[in-house]
Structures are given as C-alpha cells and as structure tokens.
Design a protein around this motif. Sequence first.
Motif, PDB file in Angstrom:
ATOM      1  N   ILE A   1      -8.373  62.570  11.344  1.00 37.62           N
ATOM      2  CA  ILE A   1      -8.979  60.955  11.654  1.00 37.62           C
ATOM      3  C   ILE A   1      -9.373  60.511  10.688  1.00 37.62           C
ATOM      4  CG2 ILE A   1     -10.126  59.579  13.293  1.00 37.62           C
ATOM      5  CD1 ILE A   1      -7.729  61.126  14.843  1.00 37.62           C
ATOM      6  N   LYS A   2     -10.702  60.802   9.728  1.00 37.98           N
ATOM      7  CA  LYS A   2     -11.573  60.449   8.735  1.00 37.98           C
ATOM      8  C   LYS A   2     -10.372  60.078   7.556  1.00 37.98           C
ATOM      9  CE  LYS A   2     -15.333  62.407   9.536  1.00 37.98           C
ATOM     10  NZ  LYS A   2     -16.556  63.817   9.301  1.00 37.98           N
ATOM     11  N   LYS A   3      -9.595  60.200   7.277  1.00 33.23           N
ATOM     12  CA  LYS A   3      -8.377  60.144   6.355  1.00 33.23           C
ATOM     13  C   LYS A   3      -7.652  59.124   6.656  1.00 33.23           C
ATOM     14  CE  LYS A   3      -4.861  62.087   2.967  1.00 33.23           C
ATOM     15  NZ  LYS A   3      -4.277  61.036   3.322  1.00 33.23           N
ATOM     16  N   ALA A   4      -7.211  58.951   7.518  1.00 37.37           N
ATOM     17  CA  ALA A   4      -6.443  57.870   8.284  1.00 37.37           C
ATOM     18  C   ALA A   4      -8.091  56.103   8.037  1.00 37.37           C
ATOM     19  CB  ALA A   4      -6.137  58.185   9.738  1.00 37.37           C
ATOM     20  N   TYR A   5      -8.857  56.429   7.975  1.00 38.59           N
ATOM     21  CA  TYR A   5      -9.980  55.535   8.024  1.00 38.59           C
ATOM     22  C   TYR A   5      -9.544  55.219   6.647  1.00 38.59           C
ATOM     23  CZ  TYR A   5     -10.950  54.746  13.693  1.00 38.59           C
ATOM     24  OH  TYR A   5     -11.099  54.602  14.168  1.00 38.59           O
ATOM     25  N   SER A   6     -10.183  56.489   5.712  1.00 37.56           N
ATOM     26  CA  SER A   6      -9.927  55.767   4.976  1.00 37.56           C
ATOM     27  C   SER A   6      -9.252  55.486   3.754  1.00 37.56           C
ATOM     28  CB  SER A   6     -10.934  57.071   4.076  1.00 37.56           C
ATOM     29  OG  SER A   6     -11.579  57.714   4.126  1.00 37.56           O
ATOM     30  N   SER A   7      -8.194  55.737   4.232  1.00 39.58           N
ATOM     31  CA  SER A   7      -6.748  54.774   3.597  1.00 39.58           C
ATOM     32  C   SER A   7      -6.887  53.590   4.662  1.00 39.58           C
ATOM     33  CB  SER A   7      -5.089  55.259   4.458  1.00 39.58           C
ATOM     34  OG  SER A   7      -4.092  54.568   4.695  1.00 39.58           O
ATOM     35  N   LEU A   8      -6.864  53.625   5.860  1.00 44.05           N
ATOM     36  CA  LEU A   8      -7.397  51.881   6.333  1.00 44.05           C
ATOM     37  C   LEU A   8      -8.501  50.943   4.907  1.00 44.05           C
ATOM     38  CD1 LEU A   8      -6.573  49.717   8.469  1.00 44.05           C
ATOM     39  CD2 LEU A   8      -8.287  50.640   9.645  1.00 44.05           C
ATOM     40  N   GLU A   9      -9.534  51.814   5.032  1.00 46.86           N
ATOM     41  CA  GLU A   9     -11.016  50.795   3.931  1.00 46.86           C
ATOM     42  C   GLU A   9     -10.115  50.353   3.342  1.00 46.86           C
ATOM     43  OE1 GLU A   9     -14.441  52.901   4.452  1.00 46.86           O
ATOM     44  OE2 GLU A   9     -14.268  52.465   6.747  1.00 46.86           O
ATOM     45  N   GLU A  10      -9.577  51.023   2.094  1.00 49.55           N
ATOM     46  CA  GLU A  10      -8.728  50.767   1.217  1.00 49.55           C
ATOM     47  C   GLU A  10      -7.515  49.463   0.899  1.00 49.55           C
ATOM     48  OE1 GLU A  10      -6.711  54.340  -0.364  1.00 49.55           O
ATOM     49  OE2 GLU A  10      -8.386  55.427  -1.117  1.00 49.55           O
ATOM     50  N   SER A  11      -7.027  49.388   2.185  1.00 49.10           N
ATOM     51  CA  SER A  11      -6.211  48.587   2.361  1.00 49.10           C
ATOM     52  C   SER A  11      -6.464  47.242   2.752  1.00 49.10           C
ATOM     53  CB  SER A  11      -5.093  49.038   4.301  1.00 49.10           C
ATOM     54  OG  SER A  11      -3.774  47.850   4.362  1.00 49.10           O
ATOM     55  N   ILE A  12      -7.344  47.303   3.506  1.00 47.40           N
ATOM     56  CA  ILE A  12      -7.871  46.041   3.767  1.00 47.40           C
ATOM     57  C   ILE A  12      -9.216  45.414   2.625  1.00 47.40           C
ATOM     58  CG2 ILE A  12     -10.472  44.978   5.167  1.00 47.40           C
ATOM     59  CD1 ILE A  12     -10.098  47.281   7.362  1.00 47.40           C
ATOM     60  N   LEU A  13      -9.657  46.616   1.483  1.00 50.53           N
ATOM     61  CA  LEU A  13     -10.187  46.347   0.506  1.00 50.53           C
ATOM     62  C   LEU A  13      -8.953  45.425  -0.190  1.00 50.53           C
ATOM     63  CD1 LEU A  13     -12.910  48.808  -0.308  1.00 50.53           C
ATOM     64  CD2 LEU A  13     -12.871  46.664  -0.061  1.00 50.53           C
ATOM     65  N   TYR A  14      -7.963  45.849  -0.108  1.00 45.02           N
ATOM     66  CA  TYR A  14      -6.857  45.828  -1.268  1.00 45.02           C
ATOM     67  C   TYR A  14      -6.146  44.128  -0.624  1.00 45.02           C
ATOM     68  CZ  TYR A  14      -1.485  44.723  -2.580  1.00 45.02           C
ATOM     69  OH  TYR A  14      -0.418  44.191  -3.553  1.00 45.02           O
ATOM     70  N   HIS A  15      -6.514  43.982   0.866  1.00 42.29           N
ATOM     71  CA  HIS A  15      -5.836  42.911   0.744  1.00 42.29           C
ATOM     72  C   HIS A  15      -6.835  41.468   0.808  1.00 42.29           C
ATOM     73  CE1 HIS A  15      -2.386  43.093   3.861  1.00 42.29           C
ATOM     74  NE2 HIS A  15      -2.947  44.541   3.204  1.00 42.29           N
ATOM     75  N   ALA A  16      -8.110  41.715   0.957  1.00 43.64           N
ATOM     76  CA  ALA A  16      -9.256  41.447   0.236  1.00 43.64           C
ATOM     77  C   ALA A  16      -9.836  40.758  -0.812  1.00 43.64           C
ATOM     78  CB  ALA A  16     -10.638  42.132   0.406  1.00 43.64           C
ATOM     79  N   ALA A  17      -9.094  41.280  -1.603  1.00 38.74           N
ATOM     80  CA  ALA A  17      -8.640  41.445  -2.987  1.00 38.74           C
ATOM     81  C   ALA A  17      -7.434  39.847  -3.242  1.00 38.74           C
ATOM     82  CB  ALA A  17      -8.436  42.457  -4.157  1.00 38.74           C
TER      83      ALA A  17
END
Length: 388
Positions: free
Chosen positions: A372-388
């Motif tokens: 579960i945590k790995k999926a959330y970590s992957s999601l956070e990286e995707s959000i940061l990518y979109h924000a950049a």
Amino acid sequence: MKRYTIPIIFFAIGVTLQTLFYFSWVSFTLLTVSCLLLTLFLYSLDLQSFTNSPETSPTTEVALSDTKGSPNQETMETHTSEGVFDTQISNTTDASNEVTEEPKPKEILWKVDPIFFARESVRLEERNLFCDTVKEFPFSFTSPKLSSIQYVYFDGKEFKECYWQKSEMLVETDDNPVEWNEWEENQIRESLPVISKNKRKLYVPLTINANLFGFLCFTSKEGWSNEDIQVFWEETTNLSEKILAKREYAKVTKHPFTKLYTVSHFYQMAKTSFETSEKKTLVLFKFIDTNFQSELAIGLNHMGIKQSVLGLGLFQLEEDLYAALIPNERLESFSSFFQQFIEELDQLGYPSEVALGYSNPLIPDLRFDAWIKKAYSSLEESILYHAA
C-alpha cells in the motif's frame, strides 16, 4: 526481333514502287516517318512485356532469391542497390496485405456528454438495485384470481414501470409511466394500498420504515375485494425487506454520491486480493486541476468495468483520490484504455491531468502494508512531476 521485319518489308516495298513508277521526296518522307512510328510502337510493346515479366527481370529475381538467403541480406541490399530494395519492399507489402488485415478502429468510449453520463449513472444506481432484487425474489402467483403483476420503481419524484410478470415469466420493460388517476397515486404516496374503481387493479406499496421503494400492481379479470389486500400486503412486505437489506448494504460499501466503493471496502478487498494467487496491481488515481473530477471518476468506473480492465471497479479513498485493483494480465489493456479515455475527454472539452501511482505485489517478501505504501509513494512522485 521478328516483329521488326514488318516495318523493314513495308519500307522496302514502298521504295521499290516509287523507283519503278514515280519517285517523290514528299512521298518518300511520309513513307520513312510512317515506318519509324511503326518501329517505335513495336518497341514500346517489347518494353512493356519486358517490365511485367518476372522471368526477364533480373532485379526481381535477385530480390526474391536474396530474401530466401541470409537474414542480414536486407540490410546489404539497402546499401548496394536501390532498385533491389524497392522491389523487395513492394513484394513484402503485397504479401503482408494478403495475409494480415487492417486493425479495427477502437470503439468510441464517450457516446454522450461525460457529466450527463455520470449523473444519469448515479440516478440509475438505485433503480438497478431495485430491479436486481425483483429479479432475485419475484412474486409468487399464489392466488387463482391473479393474472399479471407490474413492478414499479419510485425514484423520489416519479413512478416508473421496470418489470411485468405473467405466471413465472418476468419481462423487463422501459421506464413506462403508470396509467392511473390522481387519487390512486396519492394513496400510494401515502404508503397505503388501493383498489382501482373498476376493481381490476390492486396497488400495494413497497414500503418499510417510512421508505417508499415503489409498488406492485396486481391485475385480475374477476375483480379484487378488500379481503385480498391483507394477503398481498403481507407477501409484498417480504420483498420490501429484501430491498431495504440491499440498500443498507450498498450504503456501507458504496459512496453516497458517486456510488463508488468506499475506503473500508477497499482495505477488505485489497487484503483478500493480496493474499490470493491471482496477483493484482494496485493503481491510485488523482485528478489534478480538473473540473467535475467526481463525474469523470464515475465515467472511468463504468467504462472500465464495461471494457473489462478495472476488475471489480473503482474505490473512492478520499474526496479526490481513487484506487483500482487491476489483474496483472490486464495491465496492457488498461494502459491502452486509459490513454483513450483521457484523449477523448480532451476532445470533448474536458482536458484532464491524472497522477497515477502503482504497486505490483510480485516483489519478493513484500508485505501488505508495504504494498500500500509503495503505491502512495509512487503517486506522490507523479503529483510532483505534474507540479513541475
């Protein structure tokens, strides 16, 4: 070369006749030009047959023979002879067209406006629950006076027919309006049974705990009496209890607005999925800077289930966070579907950015909480990518 003897003979006969009878430079010029044109015509016929004949084309013979040779021959032919390369490509293309068919165009996902589709889907969710209960627990024909039954659903505003039953045959109908008078309708809205004026129809409400789900209309050719009301009322109450039980279960497992599975149901299903032999990938969705994100998530859920790429369906973990448990063998199909889903939204005037996070259970010694945590970590990286 035999066909070229014709203009030679024709020219010799013409010159001989002019020498014996009358010689003129004008007639000699005409004779010469006509013989030359005839020669050019015959030459063009030879050239055409030479080009179309596979037996006389050395270029084609080389290409076909080289194709059967070493696998690296195609690269060599590209550098050595442009004519050989072109012939080989054309032959390969013709052969492939004969064997393979063109890929079929993808089916359009959005047949109607996405917002309208989502809201209509939510509205029909309660109706489908009512219909599923009726289909599972149809009314039994216990009275000899009974000829047919209408099952009518109440959406909070209007009554719509959804099933018609004759003996053991249950037929699904469209949302047909009910043919009755105002007094009969008011009685049902008050959760009271009523007999029509001609005594042919008996209306019994489907109600329990002040909840009105709809009603049953019992038709008889003989006519109903007040004594029949109590009998049908008791049996109708059993169906009302079944409908209420399904509604209460839906309230626990599904979100009240989107009708997507709730977060509590997610952890239960995710735990079961993680422990089974059929491995599934956990995918998290988060719409970024998108209007109508709830409606788009509803559309994603319905279309993903229809295309058989979302498994059980979407789970709503937070207000704008959704999850899905996708079987590993369907990941490629899901990726293609999701790309088409976003592209069509953009074409319809609903541009969307979606952050995705995922976690695959195939990692050795991976525990459920780490999955579960790995999926959330992957999601956070995707959000940061979109924000950049």
